[in-house]
Design an enzyme around this catalytic site. Structure first.
Site, PDB file in Angstrom:
ATOM      1  N   GLU A   1      41.551  34.094  37.743  1.00 59.14           N
ATOM      2  CA  GLU A   1      41.874  34.302  38.905  1.00 59.14           C
ATOM      3  C   GLU A   1      40.482  33.303  39.821  1.00 59.14           C
ATOM      4  OE1 GLU A   1      42.810  38.253  40.220  1.00 59.14           O
ATOM      5  OE2 GLU A   1      43.292  38.618  38.084  1.00 59.14           O
TER       6      GLU A   1
ATOM      7  N   HIS B   1      45.744  35.214  41.998  1.00 57.63           N
ATOM      8  CA  HIS B   1      45.939  35.930  40.968  1.00 57.63           C
ATOM      9  C   HIS B   1      46.802  35.318  39.921  1.00 57.63           C
ATOM     10  CE1 HIS B   1      46.313  39.565  38.457  1.00 57.63           C
ATOM     11  NE2 HIS B   1      45.993  40.417  39.363  1.00 57.63           N
TER      12      HIS B   1
END
Length: 314
Positions: free
Chosen positions: A271, A167
């Protein structure tokens, strides 16, 4: 004196949490907290921070750290029975003293191996035995590499299924001056519209409102161009077919307690992920997913962006 340089330093971070600092000879650095196995800093040779961490990030377990590179496992997002993004990002990891051999560049001295194993606590939420090994490497040129190896160690013969994401929170000068290249014309699932599938238009992606999309079947290389800083981030990935793009914009940012109201302007999440098609491992099987981040100067000519060359090269 050069031989005595400390490439890997173990120390205490915010609120006394253990962290590892990686340093390279030319001046780049990275910091990894054992809490979450989370990279929270990545600086270039000039000491400029390349990752975004919220000024309101708490660094207090069990709250996840807002920013850097949280690891989403064994569930990405809220699609599933577990808490948002799973438990890897708010669990304490251990130093892996006996990592399996990695096919790595021997010139990389700044790296750390971490491991997360199933625990009684996790078993209440997710009743599978696993080993998640993470190597974080800072290359001599300042590139940041994360390699994840996840193994099914169930003894009851059961397979398990998971989704995953690095992330990444990139630090940007102004979200309205940023564009992403490499995702044009691809299909995406729009999290703001119940994961309906759409097709991206042919232009590079720019930002003028909230975005939360999962691009599928993406290329191994994506470029993020920061016009104001004249900097391009290049994300290379392997084993991670999807790319999630997220920025909460103003209304959502105000509703996130550990994010400053205006901080959305200075962050962009791109991500490397495996979300659309979950990964299934039989007992004894291992999955590997890696990403490499680099930051290079952008050059501009007559409003046209050069980083297409970045995407085409190597």
């Amino acid at each position: 004196m050069a031989d005595e340089r400390v490439f890997v330093e173990h120390c205490k971070g915010i609120n006394g949490l253990e962290k590892v600092v990686l340093r390279e000879v030319r001046g780049s650095s990275a910091e990894v907290y054992l809490y979450g196995g989370q990279v929270t800093s990545w600086k270039n040779d000039h000491g400029e921070e390349l990752l975004f961490v919220s000024s309101k990030a708490t660094f207090k377990p069990p709250k996840a750290i807002r920013g850097g590179i949280p690891l989403c496992f064994p569930q990405f997002g809220s699609h599933g029975p577990l808490e948002q993004h799973g438990f890897a990002r708010n669990t304490f990891w251990s130093i892996d003293r006996d990592p399996p051999p990695f096919p790595t560049n021997s010139s990389n001295k700044a790296f750390i191996d971490l491991i997360l194993k199933h625990s009684e606590e996790d078993a209440k939420m997710w009743s599978h035995r696993f080993e998640f090994r993470l190597r974080v490497t800072l290359g001599p040129g300042g590139d940041l590499m994360l390699t994840s190896r996840i193994r099914n160690t169930n003894t009851d013969g059961k397979s398990f299924t998971f989704t995953f994401a690095y992330h990444n929170y990139f630090s940007v000068s102004d979200i309205s001056e940023v564009r992403i290249e490499g995702l044009e014309t691809l299909d995406y699932l729009d999290n703001l519209q119940e994961r309906q599938r759409f097709t991206e238009q042919g232009d590079a992606i720019t930002f003028e409102s909230e975005v939360d999309k999962i691009y599928v079947s993406t290329p191994t290389k994506i470029a993020i161009l920061d016009h104001e800083k004249k900097r391009t981030f290049v994300l290379r990935k392997d084993g991670l077919p999807d790319a999630v793009v997220w920025n909460p914009w103003d209304k959502k940012a105000k509703a996130i307690p550990d994010l400053g109201d205006d901080e959305y302007k200075h962050m962009l999440c791109v991500e490397a992920a495996a979300v659309e098609k979950a990964i299934t491992l039989k007992p004894g099987e291992e999955w590997k997913g890696r990403q490499e981040l680099s930051a290079v100067p952008s050059s501009y000519c007559s409003g046209q962006l050069d980083p297409q060359k970045v995407l085409q090269s190597g």
